[in-house]
Design a protein around this motif. Sequence first.
Motif, short mmCIF file in Angstrom:
data_model
loop_
_atom_site.label_atom_id
_atom_site.label_comp_id
_atom_site.label_asym_id
_atom_site.label_seq_id
_atom_site.Cartn_x
_atom_site.Cartn_y
_atom_site.Cartn_z
N ALA A 1 1.12 -1.56 -0.03
CA ALA A 1 0.52 -0.12 0.41
C ALA A 1 0.86 1.03 0.17
O ALA A 1 0.21 2.08 -0.41
CB ALA A 1 -0.96 -0.28 1.40
N GLY A 2 2.26 1.31 0.40
CA GLY A 2 2.95 2.12 0.00
C GLY A 2 3.75 3.32 1.32
O GLY A 2 3.87 3.92 0.75
N HIS A 3 3.10 2.12 2.48
CA HIS A 3 3.54 2.41 3.52
C HIS A 3 4.25 2.08 4.03
O HIS A 3 5.08 0.82 3.66
CB HIS A 3 2.27 2.39 4.91
N LEU B 1 -9.67 0.22 0.02
CA LEU B 1 -8.37 0.05 -1.18
C LEU B 1 -8.36 -2.02 -1.26
O LEU B 1 -8.77 -2.35 -0.57
CB LEU B 1 -7.32 0.14 -0.79
N GLU B 2 -7.59 -1.80 -2.25
CA GLU B 2 -7.55 -3.71 -2.42
C GLU B 2 -6.16 -4.27 -1.56
O GLU B 2 -5.45 -3.87 -2.27
CB GLU B 2 -7.67 -4.30 -3.75
N ALA B 3 -5.79 -4.37 -0.62
CA ALA B 3 -4.93 -5.51 0.17
C ALA B 3 -4.53 -6.61 -0.68
O ALA B 3 -5.55 -7.45 -1.17
CB ALA B 3 -4.89 -5.40 1.47
N CYS B 4 -3.15 -6.01 -0.92
CA CYS B 4 -2.10 -7.99 -1.34
C CYS B 4 -1.51 -8.04 0.17
O CYS B 4 -0.48 -7.76 -0.08
CB CYS B 4 -1.93 -7.34 -2.44
N PHE B 5 -1.47 -9.63 0.04
CA PHE B 5 -0.95 -9.95 1.06
C PHE B 5 -0.22 -11.15 0.66
O PHE B 5 0.54 -11.75 1.23
CB PHE B 5 -1.54 -10.66 1.77
N THR B 6 0.69 -11.12 -0.35
CA THR B 6 1.58 -11.57 -1.20
C THR B 6 2.81 -10.71 -0.43
O THR B 6 3.10 -10.08 -0.44
CB THR B 6 2.00 -11.61 -2.44
#
Length: 623
Positions: A451-453, A508-513
């Motif tokens: 997410a850019g954090h 937002l659509e979280a990506c857990f990869t």
Amino acid sequence: HLGRGAAASRGLRSMEPLQTAQDPETPATKLPPTPAESSAEGTSPAKANTAGDQEKTVAGLLPGETVVKEGKAAICFPSANEVFYNPVQEFNRDLTCAVITEFARDLLAQRGVKIVVPGEKERVVVSLSDETNEADAQTEEKNGAEEPAVTATVGEKCENGLRVLEGLAASGLRSVRFALEVPGLQSVTANDFSTKAATLIARNAQYNGVSHLLQASCRDASMLMYEMRGKKERYDVIDLDPYGSPASFLDAAVQAVSEGGLLCVTCTDMAVMAGNSGETCYSKYGSVSIKSRYCHEMALRIILHSLDQRAGVYQRYIQPLLSVSVDFYIRVFVRVFTGQVKVKNSVSTKYSAATGPPVGPECEHCGQRHQLGGPMWAEPIHDLPFVQKVLSAVSGNPSRFGTSKRIEGMLSMVTEELEDVPLYYTVDSLSSTIHCNTPPLLQFRSALLHAGHRVSLSHACKNAVKTDAPPAALWDIMRCWEKANPVKREKLSETSPAFKILSTEPSLEACFTVREDANPQSRKRHLTRFQENPQAFWGPKARARSCGGISSDLQDKRKKCQNKRKNQITDSSQLKDFPCKKFRQVSSPTHTHTHTGSHTKGPCELRTHEEKIHSASFLKIGA
């Protein structure tokens, strides 16, 4: 008063030969052989610390005494609890020796003195990143090219060295280790208010052969520091490790430390600083603590705020070098300067009244009321370049300390922390709020990175997450996780935080990869970051008593109080043997007490309603 204090101090230093306190007419007792003499006779000093040797009577020791070995020091210690000693604090003492050594290296270099540490060959810069920093390597080469002419080694008195004060020395073990393991010292003053402790300090200094460096003192710590407030009399290093709160010593300490000197403070009253008694924390440290998952880092920021406030009264300010929360206590190392706080990219600083409040009465995410805590230190709690120096020294000389692996693991985590992000979240508390399964730590960290954090771990808590992401982004990630691991919405109350949070769709659509950079280097290298307790009852020890003897009663009380909520007592006859907080022991066993119209006789009395309730009307805290 000064004359009496000086005479008492001279009396302690000149106690040679020594006699037992029970019988003044007993002939002088010869001290046991020093570690150096034991080695010369072919006897290893390490054997004195084994269980079998401790049970045997050592020739030359006073009745009931044993030899305790830690680091390079060996102290004569009474078996009774007349003088406080806690073996759990070995990590604390090792870390303090490492920090003072690096502080002495930087400070004495300005005075033209180079310190020599045994076992240290070449300074190696330890970097957790895979890439080598060439600029740091060139800097080390330049620093090594200009070597001062004067060198200082351990155990030798350095005329331009540091003046160290240990305000509450107890057995003197820490001060003896300073004299034996830290180079570049001019003098070490080991002070304790107990006469028995001061006598034991003098004996241990003589036993370890450091009487030329270490002086025993039997004074009130605050009064001793107040008398040394003059600019030419201040100490370069002041170490405060009290039993409980150091609040009563802070005002004197910030005045007695020299310009740019080092102040080392330990707090073991974690129940107060972690939120159990907010009003007590306010009265001692000037801050209200909150009972939460981030309580350990909050405690560090509270003590730093208290030190800064005390120093500000005398136009001084602090610069934190290292702040750690380990085991059952917190430890801070700060430098104290005189003048105004230096602000980057600013010629002068103008202070004005704050505006607010920045938030409403209720949380916009869960709908619950806010809790008010603080004020607390909001700036970085570590000096990363200094921490890197300590880490490099410990990693390059691992045989110097017994807890080197743990120091290396903890300092490695400190260097990875986000220094501009106060406090932290825990993944299990976020999951508990919405009643869902806990996401794996690497997947949650990866979702924040996608997410850019920025995100990091914390040395203060095993499953902590420090991030600059706003709360809205965190709850969006948890909403996305809940969609993949749904909870039973019909069982949620409409007034619960979980219902309100999950009623909002994620933005937002979280990506857990899992990303490669989600796993920090300290975790990849399997460093000792959070050590398990090596034995039972590993933690704070009982306070020292003049009469001594605590072991049996303390162990019996611990066993009696274990699982007291799980194993409920049904037989009323057993209640008399169970400790109850509503009763307290009094001196007279036959005194009659009156409470709510009834009369009771016995060794206990009921506390009144006024004694149970402490007025806290100075501040209101939300639920």
